[in-house]
Design an enzyme around this catalytic site. Structure first.
Site, PDB file in Angstrom:
ATOM      1  N   GLU A   1       0.829  -1.197   0.000  1.00  0.00           N
ATOM      2  CA  GLU A   1       0.000   0.000   0.000  1.00  0.00           C
ATOM      3  C   GLU A   1       0.870   1.257   0.000  1.00  0.00           C
ATOM      4  OE1 GLU A   1      -3.359  -1.960   3.019  1.00  0.00           O
ATOM      5  OE2 GLU A   1      -2.036  -0.349   3.697  1.00  0.00           O
ATOM      6  N   CYS A   2       0.584   2.181  -0.873  1.00  0.00           N
ATOM      7  CA  CYS A   2       1.186   3.513  -0.871  1.00  0.00           C
ATOM      8  C   CYS A   2       2.710   3.442  -0.767  1.00  0.00           C
ATOM      9  CB  CYS A   2       0.573   4.355   0.242  1.00  0.00           C
ATOM     10  SG  CYS A   2       0.739   6.150  -0.021  1.00  0.00           S
TER      11      CYS A   2
END
Length: 486
Positions: free
Chosen positions: A353-354
């Site tokens: 994620e991210c």
């Protein structure tokens, strides 16, 4: 009282359409406050943390929640309270999810504190929605350093903008003298409680960076700062526990939510989930960890900064964080990188994620223009920029991930079969150019405008979006099914 233009009536608000009726006296009573403000930067986190630490120092158990999807404030609040901090959001977490979290906290705690998000009425849903839904009084934090009688007008607006909003009173922040506090107090209508003031105190001011406050674990003097902030509470009207609120358990009869909870139990027994968690990768919901553990997964933590090797496991989960601040140290940990690449080559699932996704790219450029190589497991590069690139709650339909799947090992008895929607949020300053065809794209809530891309590359599932696992238990179990490769 007439509603202002564009103001949402509680009657028509979607957050209130399915609110259950509870018999008074059937719940659990606990003191509770929502700490809110007219706008961001008013001092909500400082006041919430100071209150939590003060009452903790009195020997009380304090449970703190954060409205909205923020990761960094909960780190400060956890340090202040000594307890895990979960998100409360009527959309992200869901009405029943919020109800369950609050009921559990009420059973175990002397005080529940909830830090709001942005301004009191900002967002869909807002902190005011949460306050009214659960009948929790609002404590308004007003930065009054340059105010006099206008302080009363702002208080009036917070308390009266929406009919029937439970409102406890206000505290003046960054007010240094008793004379100034007296001026503010004297301007207030008698119907509002004025709890006093907190001074402007540089020793309790929390440093910030581009994504908000600096993480609690990076602050060497954090406990000293929190105790100093708590000492200011001792001079206010907030030394006593606030009024008690009744919280109710989620009804089991006919509840799909309860059915899902039963379905989750032990579904991931035998699965070892490796989570990278350190100063570079720390943006992870407490509810996500709790979900995996409740499902029976063995959770194993490691550090991409400090550990020489990746532990053995079935699935690798790399959350968001600040890889740009630790790029050199990350890349110097060559044995750890070698292990991650070997893990990827073994065709085991990787969820990123991210910031975790940026770690998997070929290159990352920080805000000073310094370029650093990354792992090269996904083709592309990212550039940090001073302008905010994306912010907001989002959802995504991950059906394309399963269109060709023949694996029904986990999904056979799953509630809501066919619902592949995951909720979460996005907040980043980087811009990524990834040389892959996106699998799908998120949509913002509530605007429905297009948001982040989601990529599936070999055994990697990656996006800028931060997933909130409990928003779709069945889908999360499929993602973390060790027998499945993306």
């Amino acid at each position: 009282m007439a509603l202002a233009k564009n103001q949402t009536s509680p009657v028509s608000n979607k957050a209130f359409q399915h609110k259950p009726e509870h018999q008074q006296g059937s719940g659990v009573m606990c003191s509770a406050l929502i700490v809110a403000a007219p706008h961001s930067g008013s001092g909500k986190t400082t006041v919430t943390a100071a209150l939590a630490r003060y009452h903790r120092n009195q020997g009380r158990k304090v449970t703190v929640f954060k409205v909205g999807p923020d990761f960094i404030d909960p780190m400060i609040l956890r340090q202040a309270s000594g307890e895990l901090v979960y998100q409360l959001d009527l959309w992200l977490v869901g009405e029943k999810g919020c109800q369950e979290l609050l009921y559990r906290a009420a059973v175990e705690s002397d005080l529940i504190l909830i830090e709001g998000v942005m301004g009191l009425f900002d967002g869909t849903p807002s902190s005011a929605d949460l306050a009214q839904y659960f009948n929790i009084p609002v404590l308004g934090v007003i930065d009054a350093k340059a105010m006099a009688q206008t302080f009363a007008a702002v208080t009036f607006g917070l308390a009266k903008f929406r009919d029937n909003l439970p409102f406890s009173g206000v505290i003046a922040n960054r007010v240094n003298t008793e004379r100034h506090a007296e001026l503010l107090s004297n301007s207030m209508p008698e119907e509002f409680n004025f709890y006093g003031r907190l001074p402007k105190d540089d020793s309790i001011t929390l440093p910030e960076r581009h994504l908000g406050l600096v993480q609690a674990q990076e602050l060497a003097d954090i406990d000293t700062q929190l105790d100093q902030a708590a000492s200011h509470i001792a001079n206010t009207g907030l030394v006593d526990l606030p009024e008690k609120v009744e919280f109710f358990a989620v009804e089991a009869n006919g509840s799909e939510y309860v059915d899902q909870k039963s379905f989750i139990h032990r579904a991931l027994v035998g699965t070892r989930v490796i989570i990278i968690r350190d100063n570079a990768f720390s943006f992870i919901y407490a509810a996500n960890i709790a979900f995996l553990e409740q499902a029976g997964a063995e959770v194993c933590y490691c550090s991409a900064l400090n550990d020489a090797h990746l532990p053995e496991g079935d699935i690798l989960y790399i959350p968001g964080g600040y890889p740009e601040l630790y790029a050199e140290k990350l890349m110097n940990n060559v044995t750890f990188i070698s292990d991650v690449k070997a893990f990827a080559a073994s065709n085991k699932p990787i969820i990123a994620e991210c910031g975790g996704m940026l770690y998997l790219l070929e290159q990352l450029t920080d805000m000073s223009g310094q370029q650093s190589p990354m792992l090269g497991l996904m083709p592309g590069h990212a550039i940090m920029q001073k302008k905010l690139a994306s912010i907001g709650s989002q959802w995504v339909d991950l059906s394309p991930l399963y269109e060709s799947s023949t694996d029904d090992q986990v999904t056979t008895h799953e509630p809501n079969v066919g619902n592949n929607i995951m909720r979460g949020h996005s907040f980043h300053y980087s811009r990524a150019e990834i040389d892959l065809e996106p699998m799908c794209q998120t949509k913002h809530h509530p605007s429905e405008r297009l948001g982040e891309y989601v990529y599936q590359h070999n055994n990697i599932l990656a996006s800028y979006m931060h997933w909130y696992f409990p928003s779709n238990p069945g889908l999360t179990l499929r993602i973390f099914n060790k027998a499945r490769c993306f």
